[in-house]
Design a protein around this motif. Structure first.
Motif, PDB file in Angstrom:
ATOM      1  N   MET A 107       4.006   4.001   3.193  1.00  0.00           N
ATOM      2  CA  MET A 107       3.553   2.831   2.454  1.00  0.00           C
ATOM      3  C   MET A 107       3.380   3.240   0.988  1.00  0.00           C
ATOM      4  O   MET A 107       2.546   4.080   0.675  1.00  0.00           O
ATOM      5  N   PRO A 108       4.174   2.655   0.064  1.00  0.00           N
ATOM      6  CA  PRO A 108       4.201   3.151  -1.315  1.00  0.00           C
ATOM      7  C   PRO A 108       3.240   2.474  -2.269  1.00  0.00           C
ATOM      8  O   PRO A 108       3.134   2.865  -3.431  1.00  0.00           O
ATOM      9  N   ALA A 109       2.572   1.409  -1.798  1.00  0.00           N
ATOM     10  CA  ALA A 109       1.696   0.619  -2.680  1.00  0.00           C
ATOM     11  C   ALA A 109       2.478   0.202  -3.933  1.00  0.00           C
ATOM     12  O   ALA A 109       3.641  -0.163  -3.834  1.00  0.00           O
ATOM     13  N   SER A 110       1.858   0.295  -5.100  1.00  0.00           N
ATOM     14  CA  SER A 110       2.466  -0.268  -6.312  1.00  0.00           C
ATOM     15  C   SER A 110       3.624   0.538  -6.869  1.00  0.00           C
ATOM     16  O   SER A 110       4.229   0.123  -7.868  1.00  0.00           O
ATOM     17  N   ASN A 111       3.978   1.662  -6.255  1.00  0.00           N
ATOM     18  CA  ASN A 111       5.227   2.320  -6.655  1.00  0.00           C
ATOM     19  C   ASN A 111       6.415   1.409  -6.371  1.00  0.00           C
ATOM     20  O   ASN A 111       7.503   1.592  -6.930  1.00  0.00           O
ATOM     21  N   THR A 112       6.211   0.407  -5.504  1.00  0.00           N
ATOM     22  CA  THR A 112       7.244  -0.604  -5.240  1.00  0.00           C
ATOM     23  C   THR A 112       7.680  -1.290  -6.527  1.00  0.00           C
ATOM     24  O   THR A 112       8.845  -1.710  -6.668  1.00  0.00           O
ATOM     25  N   LYS A 113       6.772  -1.426  -7.480  1.00  0.00           N
ATOM     26  CA  LYS A 113       7.080  -2.136  -8.725  1.00  0.00           C
ATOM     27  C   LYS A 113       8.197  -1.480  -9.530  1.00  0.00           C
ATOM     28  O   LYS A 113       8.841  -2.138 -10.356  1.00  0.00           O
ATOM     29  N   THR A 394      -5.562   0.391   0.564  1.00  0.00           N
ATOM     30  CA  THR A 394      -6.360   1.050   1.587  1.00  0.00           C
ATOM     31  C   THR A 394      -5.432   1.870   2.470  1.00  0.00           C
ATOM     32  O   THR A 394      -4.494   1.345   3.065  1.00  0.00           O
ATOM     33  N   GLY A 395      -5.638   3.166   2.490  1.00  0.00           N
ATOM     34  CA  GLY A 395      -4.803   4.040   3.314  1.00  0.00           C
ATOM     35  C   GLY A 395      -3.509   4.471   2.671  1.00  0.00           C
ATOM     36  O   GLY A 395      -2.666   5.096   3.330  1.00  0.00           O
ATOM     37  N   ALA A 396      -3.310   4.186   1.382  1.00  0.00           N
ATOM     38  CA  ALA A 396      -2.067   4.583   0.710  1.00  0.00           C
ATOM     39  C   ALA A 396      -2.341   4.822  -0.773  1.00  0.00           C
ATOM     40  O   ALA A 396      -2.818   3.931  -1.480  1.00  0.00           O
ATOM     41  N   SER A 414       7.480  12.636  -7.323  1.00  0.00           N
ATOM     42  CA  SER A 414       6.915  11.519  -6.571  1.00  0.00           C
ATOM     43  C   SER A 414       6.072  12.073  -5.436  1.00  0.00           C
ATOM     44  O   SER A 414       6.529  12.943  -4.679  1.00  0.00           O
ATOM     45  N   PHE A 415       4.843  11.585  -5.349  1.00  0.00           N
ATOM     46  CA  PHE A 415       3.930  11.958  -4.274  1.00  0.00           C
ATOM     47  C   PHE A 415       3.370  10.670  -3.664  1.00  0.00           C
ATOM     48  O   PHE A 415       2.818   9.837  -4.376  1.00  0.00           O
ATOM     49  N   ILE A 416       3.535  10.516  -2.354  1.00  0.00           N
ATOM     50  CA  ILE A 416       3.003   9.352  -1.644  1.00  0.00           C
ATOM     51  C   ILE A 416       2.183   9.856  -0.466  1.00  0.00           C
ATOM     52  O   ILE A 416       2.690  10.606   0.384  1.00  0.00           O
ATOM     53  N   GLU A 417       0.924   9.448  -0.421  1.00  0.00           N
ATOM     54  CA  GLU A 417       0.008   9.876   0.649  1.00  0.00           C
ATOM     55  C   GLU A 417      -0.434   8.667   1.454  1.00  0.00           C
ATOM     56  O   GLU A 417      -0.715   7.614   0.905  1.00  0.00           O
ATOM     57  N   ASN A 418      -0.494   8.792   2.746  1.00  0.00           N
ATOM     58  CA  ASN A 418      -0.986   7.733   3.631  1.00  0.00           C
ATOM     59  C   ASN A 418      -2.026   8.280   4.599  1.00  0.00           C
ATOM     60  O   ASN A 418      -1.912   9.413   5.087  1.00  0.00           O
ATOM     61  N   ASN A 419      -3.029   7.440   4.862  1.00  0.00           N
ATOM     62  CA  ASN A 419      -3.974   7.648   5.971  1.00  0.00           C
ATOM     63  C   ASN A 419      -4.919   8.828   5.823  1.00  0.00           C
ATOM     64  O   ASN A 419      -5.442   9.329   6.822  1.00  0.00           O
ATOM     65  N   ALA A 421      -8.390  10.609   5.328  1.00  0.00           N
ATOM     66  CA  ALA A 421      -9.756  10.206   5.650  1.00  0.00           C
ATOM     67  C   ALA A 421     -10.685  10.369   4.455  1.00  0.00           C
ATOM     68  O   ALA A 421     -11.852   9.958   4.505  1.00  0.00           O
ATOM     69  N   ALA A 422     -10.179  10.960   3.380  1.00  0.00           N
ATOM     70  CA  ALA A 422     -11.004  11.199   2.196  1.00  0.00           C
ATOM     71  C   ALA A 422     -11.213   9.923   1.403  1.00  0.00           C
ATOM     72  O   ALA A 422     -10.464   8.938   1.546  1.00  0.00           O
ATOM     73  N   ASP A 423     -12.230   9.925   0.548  1.00  0.00           N
ATOM     74  CA  ASP A 423     -12.454   8.804  -0.350  1.00  0.00           C
ATOM     75  C   ASP A 423     -11.244   8.632  -1.250  1.00  0.00           C
ATOM     76  O   ASP A 423     -10.669   9.623  -1.722  1.00  0.00           O
ATOM     77  N   PRO A 424     -10.811   7.385  -1.520  1.00  0.00           N
ATOM     78  CA  PRO A 424      -9.624   7.176  -2.360  1.00  0.00           C
ATOM     79  C   PRO A 424      -9.696   7.878  -3.717  1.00  0.00           C
ATOM     80  O   PRO A 424      -8.683   8.377  -4.206  1.00  0.00           O
ATOM     81  N   SER A 425     -10.868   7.917  -4.327  1.00  0.00           N
ATOM     82  CA  SER A 425     -10.980   8.587  -5.624  1.00  0.00           C
ATOM     83  C   SER A 425     -10.706  10.077  -5.495  1.00  0.00           C
ATOM     84  O   SER A 425     -10.117  10.699  -6.395  1.00  0.00           O
ATOM     85  N   ALA A 426     -11.078  10.654  -4.370  1.00  0.00           N
ATOM     86  CA  ALA A 426     -10.813  12.072  -4.138  1.00  0.00           C
ATOM     87  C   ALA A 426      -9.317  12.308  -3.929  1.00  0.00           C
ATOM     88  O   ALA A 426      -8.766  13.318  -4.391  1.00  0.00           O
ATOM     89  N   VAL A 427      -8.662  11.383  -3.230  1.00  0.00           N
ATOM     90  CA  VAL A 427      -7.215  11.502  -3.037  1.00  0.00           C
ATOM     91  C   VAL A 427      -6.493  11.404  -4.380  1.00  0.00           C
ATOM     92  O   VAL A 427      -5.562  12.175  -4.658  1.00  0.00           O
ATOM     93  N   LYS A 428      -6.928  10.485  -5.224  1.00  0.00           N
ATOM     94  CA  LYS A 428      -6.311  10.352  -6.549  1.00  0.00           C
ATOM     95  C   LYS A 428      -6.489  11.624  -7.361  1.00  0.00           C
ATOM     96  O   LYS A 428      -5.567  12.070  -8.054  1.00  0.00           O
ATOM     97  N   ASP A 429      -7.677  12.223  -7.290  1.00  0.00           N
ATOM     98  CA  ASP A 429      -7.904  13.483  -8.003  1.00  0.00           C
ATOM     99  C   ASP A 429      -6.936  14.557  -7.514  1.00  0.00           C
ATOM    100  O   ASP A 429      -6.402  15.342  -8.309  1.00  0.00           O
ATOM    101  N   ALA A 430      -6.717  14.596  -6.201  1.00  0.00           N
ATOM    102  CA  ALA A 430      -5.803  15.594  -5.637  1.00  0.00           C
ATOM    103  C   ALA A 430      -4.377  15.364  -6.127  1.00  0.00           C
ATOM    104  O   ALA A 430      -3.661  16.315  -6.479  1.00  0.00           O
ATOM    105  N   LEU A 431      -3.940  14.089  -6.172  1.00  0.00           N
ATOM    106  CA  LEU A 431      -2.589  13.792  -6.654  1.00  0.00           C
ATOM    107  C   LEU A 431      -2.458  14.090  -8.143  1.00  0.00           C
ATOM    108  O   LEU A 431      -1.414  14.570  -8.602  1.00  0.00           O
ATOM    109  N   ASP A 432      -3.505  13.803  -8.915  1.00  0.00           N
ATOM    110  CA  ASP A 432      -3.475  14.159 -10.341  1.00  0.00           C
ATOM    111  C   ASP A 432      -3.288  15.659 -10.495  1.00  0.00           C
ATOM    112  O   ASP A 432      -2.567  16.130 -11.382  1.00  0.00           O
ATOM    113  N   GLY A 433      -3.934  16.425  -9.609  1.00  0.00           N
ATOM    114  CA  GLY A 433      -3.777  17.876  -9.640  1.00  0.00           C
ATOM    115  C   GLY A 433      -2.351  18.304  -9.324  1.00  0.00           C
ATOM    116  O   GLY A 433      -1.840  19.264  -9.914  1.00  0.00           O
TER     117      GLY A 433
END
Length: 443
Positions: A107-113, A394-396, A414-419, A421-433
């Motif tokens: 599920m790519p969320a807004s990368n679809t744009k 939610t979940g992507a 390109s990095f796409i993460e799904n599902n 269990a971490a808080d979304p802000s924590a997932v975003k921090d990981a992708l920024d890294g």
């Protein structure tokens, strides 16, 4: 303020500097100048571009090997969960620097744009403008929607001023007002949209809207604003604003044209505007000679991307914004799209996508500090050095873009993460890294 800002898009600094073929030049000219663009997608030579060079696992330079090794380690971060599709390409050679389940569709969320923007600019052209009209006939002033999702009340006020002048010249002091949004079929939920998205995250997709209002019937809302502006200028409005259809013999009395599509696309990507994306999907379908539906819009996106040589394996979309939870796109496909839009051969039409990508740390964009992006010890070093499209459902969570790495060469990632269990802000921090890792500043 950005540190070491990306002051110019990377396009033109790398790869594919060979002579552009006459067929490609013709295709680009057709794509951005022809008013009747439905033939673009049917002409055999319309996208006669060079086939992408096969991506092979050739030897990496030391800087790239360090990126690959670090990414192998850092994707084990518990915040990223176990479902990640990712890839890094060298933008000049198209060599695969690193990959992890790159062909797995998530599920790519807004990368679809990114696909929506590519199709819109190709089919409609960067100079295309959307026109809102007012026409008069049989005692009725009809506001006709033309798919301009950026129309403002100030624009309607200017139209009202012109329309009132025309009515006064004709000796008319009262009119009925109706709205014509027949350009688009009656709006429905796209496949995969949650009920809660509608109309808060995205409004019903109609051809007429003012000030980006999120209401159930944006057309009647715009008509009400228009009627009020007419009344302020002394015109008596009879009855309620209703839906209707302009008659062929109605007389044009006012119109407004939007900013160029290039400007609209840049804004849409900077702030990840769902409403603009859905409108562009429908207008692109119309421009390609199809019906203004989710289904036909998605079909046109697929066809345009395919003609550019983008991999469509495991690619499935049901809308233009990425809100659909039924969308599935692999990181490889997102990287292919970015590779195409950053190709200097396509710059005339597609450079606005790269220009519109948020820059890490750019206030007012989806990578701005107000969203908590690139503000950790690992990622702060990449502020001003990464351009990327975000994606959040939610979940992507997704992040895909470009950066100049430690070897001085531009990389597409390109990095796409799904599902997770971490808080979304924590997932975003990981992708920024991970993006900072590609840049090499987090070594």
């Amino acid at each position: 303020m950005l540190n070491s800002p990306i002051s110019a898009r990377p396009g033109g600094r790398h790869r594919k500097t060979g002579t552009t073929s006459p067929a490609l030049r013709r295709a680009l000219i057709i794509a951005v100048t022809a008013p009747a663009v439905g033939t673009i997608l049917t002409a055999p030579s319309a996208f006669a571009v060079d086939k992408p060079v096969a991506k092979t696992a050739t030897a990496l330079d030391p800087a790239e090997q360090k990126i690959a090794d670090n990414l192998d380690t850092r994707i084990q971060d518990i915040r990223l969960g176990s479902t990640l599709s990712g890839v890094v390409l060298d933008a000049e050679s198209r060599r695969v620097v690193w990959g992890h389940d790159a062909a797995t569709a998530l599920m790519p969320a807004s990368n679809t744009k990114l696909g929506t923007a590519t199709a819109a600019l190709t089919v409609l052209g960067p100079d295309h403008r959307f026109t809102t009209r007012a026409v008069y006939g049989q005692g009725t002033l009809t506001l006709v929607g033309g798919g301009d999702r950026t129309l403002t009340s100030d624009d309607l006020d200017a139209m009202a001023k012109t329309a009132v002048a025309g009515l006064e010249n004709a000796g008319l002091t009262s009119v009925k007002v109706q709205v014509d949004d027949s350009l688009f079929p009656e709006p429905t939920l796209a496949t995969g949209w949650n009920d809660g998205y509608y109309p808060d995250s995205v409004a019903p997709v109609r051809a007429l809207v003012v000030d980006g209002h999120h209401v159930t019937d944006t057309s009647l809302d715009a008509g009400g604003v228009f009627a009020g502006l007419l009344a302020q200028r002394g015109v008596t409005i009879t009855g309620d604003v209703t839906h209707g259809t302009a008659a062929p013999g109605d007389v044009p009395v006012a119109q407004h044209q939007s900013d160029p599509l290039s400007t609209i696309v840049k804004h849409m990507l900077k702030v990840s505007d769902n409403d603009i994306a859905e409108t562009l999907l429908r207008m692109t379908a119309l421009g390609a000679g199809r019906h203004a539906t989710f289904e036909d819009g998605a079909a046109v996106v697929r066809e345009v991307l395919g003609r550019y040589g983008v991999s469509l394996d495991n690619y499935e979309i049901h809308d233009g914004s990425g809100l659909s939870r039924a969308n599935r796109i692999p990181a490889q496909t997102i990287a292919d799209i970015l590779d195409v839009v950053d190709d200097p051969r396509h710059a005339h039409a597609l450079k606005y996508i790269v220009d519109g990508l948020p820059v890490a740390g750019e206030a007012g964009s989806t990578l701005g500090p107000e969203w908590g992006r690139f503000d950790t010890a690992d990622s702060q070093c990449a502020v001003g050095k990464v351009k990327a499209k975000t994606g959040t459902l939610t979940g992507a969570i997704a992040l895909s873009g470009l950066t100049k790495a430690g070897d001085g060469r531009w990389k597409v990632f390109s990095f796409i993460e799904n599902n997770s269990a971490a808080d979304p802000s924590a997932v975003k921090d990981a992708l920024d890294g991970l993006a900072a890792t590609v840049n090499g500043c987090w070594a």
